[in-house]
Design a protein around this motif. Structure first.
Motif, PDB file in Angstrom:
ATOM      1  N   GLU A  11       0.833  -1.202   0.000  1.00 60.68           N
ATOM      2  CA  GLU A  11       0.000   0.000   0.000  1.00 60.68           C
ATOM      3  C   GLU A  11       0.867   1.251   0.000  1.00 60.68           C
ATOM      4  OE1 GLU A  11      -3.762   1.919   2.441  1.00 60.68           O
ATOM      5  OE2 GLU A  11      -2.229   0.832   3.563  1.00 60.68           O
ATOM      6  N   MET A  12       1.945   1.242   0.782  1.00 65.57           N
ATOM      7  CA  MET A  12       2.827   2.407   0.818  1.00 65.57           C
ATOM      8  C   MET A  12       3.429   2.669  -0.560  1.00 65.57           C
ATOM      9  SD  MET A  12       6.222   3.198   3.132  1.00 65.57           S
ATOM     10  CE  MET A  12       5.352   3.270   4.692  1.00 65.57           C
ATOM     11  N   ILE A  34       4.073   4.110   8.160  1.00 64.53           N
ATOM     12  CA  ILE A  34       2.899   3.385   8.627  1.00 64.53           C
ATOM     13  C   ILE A  34       3.246   2.744   9.962  1.00 64.53           C
ATOM     14  CG2 ILE A  34       1.343   1.438   8.209  1.00 64.53           C
ATOM     15  CD1 ILE A  34       1.663   1.835   5.257  1.00 64.53           C
ATOM     16  N   ARG A  35       2.328   2.823  10.916  1.00 62.49           N
ATOM     17  CA  ARG A  35       2.538   2.184  12.205  1.00 62.49           C
ATOM     18  C   ARG A  35       2.182   0.690  12.110  1.00 62.49           C
ATOM     19  NH1 ARG A  35       1.557   4.208  17.842  1.00 62.49           N
ATOM     20  NH2 ARG A  35       0.237   5.908  17.037  1.00 62.49           N
ATOM     21  N   PRO A  54       8.774  -2.275  -2.423  1.00 58.79           N
ATOM     22  CA  PRO A  54       8.156  -2.668  -1.155  1.00 58.79           C
ATOM     23  C   PRO A  54       9.084  -3.453  -0.240  1.00 58.79           C
ATOM     24  CG  PRO A  54       6.613  -3.000  -2.948  1.00 58.79           C
ATOM     25  CD  PRO A  54       7.927  -2.621  -3.578  1.00 58.79           C
ATOM     26  N   ASP A  55       9.947  -4.282  -0.809  1.00 56.02           N
ATOM     27  CA  ASP A  55      10.829  -5.120   0.016  1.00 56.02           C
ATOM     28  C   ASP A  55      11.988  -4.340   0.622  1.00 56.02           C
ATOM     29  OD1 ASP A  55       9.381  -7.493  -0.362  1.00 56.02           O
ATOM     30  OD2 ASP A  55      10.361  -7.825  -2.302  1.00 56.02           O
ATOM     31  N   THR A 169      -5.311   5.839   9.032  1.00 55.95           N
ATOM     32  CA  THR A 169      -4.761   4.895   8.061  1.00 55.95           C
ATOM     33  C   THR A 169      -3.891   5.666   7.081  1.00 55.95           C
ATOM     34  OG1 THR A 169      -6.561   5.170   6.471  1.00 55.95           O
ATOM     35  CG2 THR A 169      -6.869   3.502   8.219  1.00 55.95           C
ATOM     36  N   LEU A 170      -3.105   4.944   6.289  1.00 55.14           N
ATOM     37  CA  LEU A 170      -2.296   5.629   5.286  1.00 55.14           C
ATOM     38  C   LEU A 170      -3.195   6.300   4.253  1.00 55.14           C
ATOM     39  CD1 LEU A 170       0.406   6.410   4.110  1.00 55.14           C
ATOM     40  CD2 LEU A 170       0.460   4.214   2.902  1.00 55.14           C
TER      41      LEU A 170
END
Length: 213
Positions: A11-12, A34-35, A54-55, A169-170
């Motif tokens: 998502e980020m 993001i928490r 993402p990774d 939320t993000l």
């Protein structure tokens, strides 16, 4: 990797790419987090928001130690200050978007309420915005100033630097950052004009109906 962390990473990358492609971030400016239940995910330093892998997104544990991914942004303490003072915050978005940054540079705005209630949406999605004094990027005093606000503001303007917005939320944090940018553009466009603001009664009605950020 836990399923919730995998979803958060994807998502980020998706939302940061959207911000970059629509001009809310240029170059390697800005950072997003993001928490997680046991730490935070953070955009790495010197990486364009449009190019996130993402990774390779940074992972920081509950003690603030970098434990995985590329080296995090130097402004990680800014994000941690929001999480520590706003338990409801699930994400933080810091941009150098044009109009909100322009607003942060104006000498004659009210630092305690620098975004007037021009529209119901800025009231509902952003709330009252405070401008905090200028310090150089990466200065730990930035986090100290956020902590001094004791969670009273979901969004701030860093003087001569840009906006920082938190959300549950993000997605909601990104939407609020976009709303703040659009409202800042309206503020600059209307400077010198006799503008109508929402009245205190109209703001109170919005707060009662939709809740406070």
């Amino acid at each position: 990797m836990r399923e919730d962390e995998r979803k958060a990473r994807d998502e980020m990358a998706h939302l940061c790419r959207s911000l970059f492609e629509r001009g809310f971030s240029v170059g390697t400016a800005g950072n997003v987090s993001i928490r997680l239940t046991d730490g935070i995910l953070m955009t790495p330093t010197n990486v364009r928001l449009g190019d996130l892998d993402p990774d390779r997104i940074s992972r920081i544990d509950a003690d603030g130690t970098h434990v995985a991914g590329d080296r995090p942004s130097k402004e990680v303490f800014l994000h941690q200050a929001f999480y520590d003072t706003r338990p409801e915050a699930g994400a933080v978005v810091h941009l150098h978007s044009t109009w909100a940054t322009a607003l942060s540079c104006l000498a004659d705005i009210d630092p305690d309420n620098c975004v007037p209630p021009l529209t119901p949406y800025v009231v509902m999605r952003v709330g009252k915005v405070k401008r905090v004094p200028y310090v150089k990027p990466g200065d730990p005093r930035m986090g100290e100033m956020i902590r001094d606000l004791q969670g009273r503001h979901a969004a701030v303007l860093l003087a001569n630097h840009g906006p920082v917005v938190s959300g549950k939320t993000l997605f909601s944090a990104v939407a609020a950052a976009e709303e703040l940018e659009e409202t800042a553009r309206l503020i600059v466009a209307l400077r010198g004009m006799n503008s109508r603001l929402l009245t205190p009664e109209e703001v109170a009605e919005l707060d009662a109906t939709f809740g406070r950020i």
